[in-house]
Motif scaffolding. Structure first.
Motif, PDB file in Angstrom:
ATOM      1  N   ASN A 115       0.851  -1.155   0.098  1.00 38.37           N
ATOM      2  CA  ASN A 115      -0.062  -0.075  -0.043  1.00 38.37           C
ATOM      3  C   ASN A 115       0.766   1.312  -0.068  1.00 38.37           C
ATOM      4  O   ASN A 115       2.195   1.101  -0.141  1.00 38.37           O
ATOM      5  CB  ASN A 115      -1.102  -0.199   1.109  1.00 38.37           C
ATOM      6  CG  ASN A 115      -0.216  -0.050   2.522  1.00 38.37           C
ATOM      7  OD1 ASN A 115       0.965   0.051   2.410  1.00 38.37           O
ATOM      8  ND2 ASN A 115      -0.829  -0.575   3.647  1.00 38.37           N
ATOM      9  N   VAL A 116       0.106   2.375   0.169  1.00 33.64           N
ATOM     10  CA  VAL A 116       0.844   3.779   0.031  1.00 33.64           C
ATOM     11  C   VAL A 116       1.875   3.999   1.183  1.00 33.64           C
ATOM     12  O   VAL A 116       2.974   4.469   1.031  1.00 33.64           O
ATOM     13  CB  VAL A 116       0.006   4.646  -0.328  1.00 33.64           C
ATOM     14  CG1 VAL A 116      -0.991   4.925   0.981  1.00 33.64           C
ATOM     15  CG2 VAL A 116       0.548   6.073  -0.593  1.00 33.64           C
ATOM     16  N   HIS A 117       1.469   3.324   2.333  1.00 33.09           N
ATOM     17  CA  HIS A 117       2.332   3.345   3.634  1.00 33.09           C
ATOM     18  C   HIS A 117       3.657   2.615   3.373  1.00 33.09           C
ATOM     19  O   HIS A 117       4.672   3.016   3.559  1.00 33.09           O
ATOM     20  CB  HIS A 117       1.502   2.814   4.892  1.00 33.09           C
ATOM     21  CG  HIS A 117       0.072   3.494   5.010  1.00 33.09           C
ATOM     22  ND1 HIS A 117      -0.797   2.968   4.640  1.00 33.09           N
ATOM     23  CD2 HIS A 117      -0.048   4.599   5.565  1.00 33.09           C
ATOM     24  CE1 HIS A 117      -1.884   3.843   4.962  1.00 33.09           C
ATOM     25  NE2 HIS A 117      -1.595   4.761   5.636  1.00 33.09           N
ATOM     26  N   LYS A 124       5.043   1.846   0.269  1.00 30.24           N
ATOM     27  CA  LYS A 124       5.941   2.703  -0.787  1.00 30.24           C
ATOM     28  C   LYS A 124       6.547   3.938   0.037  1.00 30.24           C
ATOM     29  O   LYS A 124       7.924   4.138  -0.399  1.00 30.24           O
ATOM     30  CB  LYS A 124       5.169   3.155  -1.816  1.00 30.24           C
ATOM     31  CG  LYS A 124       4.405   2.073  -2.552  1.00 30.24           C
ATOM     32  CD  LYS A 124       3.316   2.496  -3.624  1.00 30.24           C
ATOM     33  CE  LYS A 124       2.623   1.150  -4.369  1.00 30.24           C
ATOM     34  NZ  LYS A 124       1.596   1.850  -5.357  1.00 30.24           N
TER      35      LYS A 124
END
Length: 360
Positions: A109-111, A113
């Protein structure tokens, strides 16, 4: 930075460390693929004490890939300080995370990345402020450092804590806590780095024609390195079989880097001659890496969607079109000053048009 070879040696060590990260990051994926194939066949899992992975060619391909990476890492330690080579292992976190999301369908997820980016930035800061180790040019000087009381105490603590983790914490918490088995790999890995450093010095002396094969220390370091690597492989397989690769890799990196930094600081006295800005830079870079790894690990199961935004942002998103229209209206009034009668007329006309639109 570090050795007698100067800048050429630094760039050689840097290149080897980068290659090592690429190979090691890919090896996690191949090993995990092999373990998953065994699981689908119903074979005994590594997390339950089985060794059926020794019959899986994908696992052997991963081991070969890791061997190439470790060989490059081995050579990198011979050319550059440990605190320069070890932080670059964060790149293996990025390689493993990207490849696992592509080939293992493990969501990043974006966390995660953001965590990968922070890990890379922190590694760059640590490389810039890497401390210089005391130069060790011969096996004799390496033997003197290994006899240092501080290092002996550190090695005893590592061995005792590893035994407690294996025989006490492992049966109780090994199946539910990723730190247990990974901490065993990291603690033993700090000792393997010391062995690698000593063997690198022995190889350099061998190339210069010195009779290092007659030195018992070189053979002792080789045996210790084989034992340490065997232990690391065994417990790393257990961790990979139980937990996701995107979790094992970053946690292993943080613990391994911490252990290597402690071991190098004690053995090679790297922090004694550092200036304040380099100390702050090294600590800040490491804390940045830890923050990135925390994001990657703590929020791995949380999908990022608009519902996770704060309430005021959700309301702003819902009323965004209305706010734009209101803003445009106020700006038109500000930039086009009108007489009071004309202003009222324009406003009433707009209100009539809006009422007609609603009725339609």
């Amino acid at each position: 930075m570090g050795g007698a070879g100067g800048r050429p040696a630094f760039y050689v060590g840097l290149g080897l460390a980068l290659a090592s990260s690429a190979f090691i990051g890919g090896s996690f994926i191949l090993k995990k693929k092999g373990l998953l194939r065994l699981c689908r066949r119903g074979r005994a899992r590594a997390g339950q004490g089985g060794h059926a992975y020794l019959q899986e060619w994908l696992w052997w391909a991963g081991l070969l890939c890791m061997g190439v990476g470790e060989a490059a890492n081995f050579a990198a330690y011979a050319f550059a300080p440990a605190t320069l080579v070890t932080p670059l292992g964060a790149l293996s976190v990025l390689v493993s995370a990207v490849l696992s999301s592509t080939f293992l369908n493990e969501q990043l997820n974006v966390h995660g990345k953001i965590g990968c980016i922070l890990s890379i930035l922190g590694s760059m800061v640590m490389v810039i402020h890497a401390p210089q180790e005391e130069e060790v040019c011969s096996l004799e000087s390496m033997a003197e450092k290994l006899k240092d009381p501080g290092f002996i105490v550190f090695a005893v603590c590592v061995l005792v804590s590893s035994l407690l983790l294996v025989f006490v914490a492992g049966p109780r918490y090994g199946q539910s806590n990723v730190v247990v088995y990974v901490l065993v790999c990291s603690a033993i890995g700090s000792l393997s780095v010391s062995c690698v450093k000593g063997l690198g010095i022995a190889l350099k002396e061998l190339f210069f024609g010195k009779p290092v094969l007659k030195e018992p220390l070189g053979w002792v370091l080789l045996v210790c390195l084989v034992i340490c690597i065997s232990i690391q492989i065994n417990y790393l397989n257990k961790a990979l079989d139980i937990f996701n690769t995107s979790v094992v890799t970053p946690v292993y990196y943080v613990l391994f880097t911490t252990a290597v930094m402690m071991c190098s600081a004690i053995l090679f006295k790297e922090w004694q001659h550092m200036v304040l800005d380099n100390i702050i830079g090294t600590i800040s870079g490491f804390l940045t890496i830890v923050s990135g790894i925390f994001l990657l690990h703590a929020f791995r199961d949380i999908p990022f969607n608009p519902d996770l935004l704060p309430l005021f942002l959700q309301q702003g998103r819902a009323d965004l079109h209305a706010s734009w229209r209101s803003t445009d209206r106020h700006q038109s009034c500000q930039h086009q000053p009108l007489l009071p009668s004309e202003d009222k007329g324009s406003q009433s006309a707009e209100e009539e048009q809006e009422e007609e639109g609603e009725s339609v």
